[in-house]
Design an enzyme around this catalytic site. Structure first.
Site, short mmCIF file in Angstrom:
data_model
loop_
_atom_site.label_atom_id
_atom_site.label_comp_id
_atom_site.label_asym_id
_atom_site.label_seq_id
_atom_site.Cartn_x
_atom_site.Cartn_y
_atom_site.Cartn_z
N PRO A 53 3.94 6.68 11.94
CA PRO A 53 5.15 6.51 11.12
C PRO A 53 5.09 5.15 10.43
O PRO A 53 4.74 4.16 11.06
CB PRO A 53 6.29 6.54 12.13
CG PRO A 53 5.70 6.72 13.47
CD PRO A 53 4.21 6.74 13.37
N THR A 109 -3.91 7.59 9.57
CA THR A 109 -3.62 7.46 11.00
C THR A 109 -2.50 8.39 11.48
O THR A 109 -2.37 8.59 12.68
CB THR A 109 -3.16 6.02 11.30
OG1 THR A 109 -2.00 5.77 10.49
CG2 THR A 109 -4.23 4.99 10.98
N HIS A 139 -5.47 8.03 0.06
CA HIS A 139 -4.75 8.36 -1.17
C HIS A 139 -4.50 9.86 -1.13
O HIS A 139 -5.41 10.62 -0.86
CB HIS A 139 -5.60 8.10 -2.41
CG HIS A 139 -5.99 6.68 -2.58
ND1 HIS A 139 -5.10 5.69 -2.81
CD2 HIS A 139 -7.20 6.10 -2.57
CE1 HIS A 139 -5.74 4.55 -2.93
NE2 HIS A 139 -7.01 4.77 -2.78
N THR A 140 -3.28 10.24 -1.43
CA THR A 140 -2.98 11.67 -1.47
C THR A 140 -2.88 12.11 -2.91
O THR A 140 -2.16 11.48 -3.69
CB THR A 140 -1.65 11.95 -0.77
OG1 THR A 140 -1.68 11.29 0.48
CG2 THR A 140 -1.45 13.44 -0.57
N GLY A 158 0.84 -1.20 0.00
CA GLY A 158 0.00 0.00 0.00
C GLY A 158 0.87 1.24 0.00
O GLY A 158 2.11 1.16 0.07
N ASP A 159 0.21 2.40 -0.14
CA ASP A 159 0.91 3.69 -0.13
C ASP A 159 1.94 3.82 -1.24
O ASP A 159 2.98 4.45 -1.08
CB ASP A 159 1.59 3.95 1.23
CG ASP A 159 0.61 3.81 2.37
OD1 ASP A 159 -0.48 4.38 2.26
OD2 ASP A 159 0.91 3.12 3.35
#
Ligand code: GDP
Length: 420
Positions: free
Chosen positions: A301, A298, A40-41, A11-12
């Site tokens: 880190p 969230t 999602h950014t 993910g990410d």
């Protein structure tokens, strides 16, 4: 033409950026699984947006965004995100499947309670209710969106299911029972607002396929979090694979022409589970800072590591990749040497095929070190303009994966892209 944009890792990977970019020339963007449990950014001329539940085509006036059957629809989160867009002058076109299921307030509560009960053995859930939601869906005690418009039927089923849930709440968690009327009223508050968006989205999508419209299927998370193919039980509870996208959206499995698997130039992972390439100490700190590796949903880190060819090749295979989009390459510009995981060592042997979870837990990374380029490449849009060592790094990854790297992303913005 239907293209799936899916994750090859944990993910990410930057799927939001790729979807937002490809949506410029598309008619429809579909979410087909998952809920508000990942972010999602997207960064474009209208600003920076952290989307959780809404498809990444929302910033375009010409795109219809679809919440498909397979999505876990949290109405509070859905309208909060929708209202934020309205507040920023964006009026997205969204339709919602009448067969999508509703995230209930008690799903979130059960998720929180169970993670608390597990203590240090918790799964690192985002506490968005996803596991209890899908458990109920497959136990056939979930609620479809269409039931919102049949209040008598809804109230009756709610009363029955709350009775069962309350028994568990009391026996396992020593919690007070659920009040079905309160949940009913909560759902009714959203129902009328949702109603004009609700339709048979599968019919809509089948017509769109027949008319030759361009459709993007936007996967959430990555292949290694797939409930069947991933690092079970540290997976999500649905399938973020391109193969499932046709099920979660309701179109023919033959309709997908491209599976664009988004792969990160290094590794990151949120939550628990084996992560063979994981770094710690100063190396992890530098990579985390360079990549701003903190969760969108969230703020946690993220765990980070070098590129893992074993895991990513497996992820690309599970996705049925036709094209790789390699993202966040610019993040590695600070390094003079770039380590890459090319194998796993386990019980004295080196393996290159991704194993199942119990073996994975015993694996150690086998590392090869490549030369870095050690200069800024952010925003480069032509392959030839990349430093030679950067091209070598990408070619190394392409060879290790065995799938063509068609896109190279060199920054967060839409236009920071190389098309090869
Ligand atoms: P997603 O869930 O797969 O969409 O990924 P996330 O949004 O969680 O993480 C990707 C992050 O990297 C976002 O902040 C993006 O804006 C950013 N991003 C995407 N592609 C690139 C890239 O090529 N370079 C850099 N520096 N950032 C990128």
């Amino acid at each position: 033409m239907v293209k799936a944009i899916v994750g090859g890792n944990w993910g990410d990977e930057g799927k939001g950026k790729m979807t937002d970019m490809l949506a410029a020339d598309s008619d429809i963007v579909v979410r087909f699984q998952g809920g508000a449990n990942a972010g999602h950014t997207i960064v474009n001329d209208k600003g920076k947006f952290a989307l959780h539940l809404l498809p990444s085509g929302v910033c375009y006036d010409h795109v219809t965004n679809v919440i498909g059957h397979g999505v876990a629809l949290d109405l509070d989160r859905f309208f909060a995100e929708y209202d934020e867009l309205l507040g920023r002058g964006i009026h997205p076109k969204i339709i919602v499947s009448d067969r999508a299921q509703l995230m209930m307030p008690y799903h979130v509560r059960f998720d929180v309670l169970e993670e608390e009960r597990l203590g240090k053995n918790s799964f690192g859930s985002t506490k968005s209710g996803i596991a209890p939601f899908y458990a109920d869906k497959y136990q056939k005690i979930g609620f479809q969106v269409c039931e919102l418009f049949e209040p008598d039927r809804l109230m009756k089923r709610l009363a029955d299911i709350c009775e069962y849930k309350s028994l568990i709440l009391k026996a396992v968690y020593q919690q007070p029972p659920l009040d079905p009327k309160e949940i009913f009223d909560h759902l009714m508050r959203h129902a009328q607002r949702l109603r004009p968006m609700v339709c048979d989205t599968a019919r809509f999508l089948n017509s769109a396929v027949a008319e030759g419209k361009t459709i993007l299927m936007e996967g959430q998370l990555g292949a290694l979090r797939d409930v069947d193919h991933g690092i079970y039980p540290f997976t999500t509870s649905s399938s973020p694979l391109a193969g499932f996208s046709t099920v979660g959206a309701g179109i023919s499995p033959c309709s997908i022409s491209n599976v664009i698997t988004v792969v990160k130039a290094y590794s990151s992972c949120v939550g628990a589970g084996a992560f063979v390439c994981e770094l710690d100490g100063e190396q992890a700190h530098l990579l985390r800072e360079a990549g701003h590796e903190y969760g969108v949903t969230t703020g946690r880190p993220r765990r980070v590591g070098w590129f893992d060819a074993v895991a990513t090749r497996y992820g690309c295979m599970a996705q049925g990749t036709t094209d790789v989009a390699l993202t966040l390459v610019d993040v590695l510009s600070y390094l003079e040497k770039i380590p890459v995981v090319t194998g796993y060592e386990v019980e004295g042997k080196v393996i290159t095929d991704f194993p199942c979870t119990p073996v994975l837990d015993r694996c150690k990374p086998v590392i090869e070190v490549l030369d870095g380029w050690n200069c800024d490449i952010m925003g480069i849009t032509e392959w030839e303009k990349l430093p030679k060592n950067c091209r070598r790094y990408i070619e190394f990854i392409e060879k290790a994966l065995g799938y063509p790297v068609t896109y190279v992303s060199t920054g967060p913005a839409r236009e920071h892209i190389i098309y090869r």
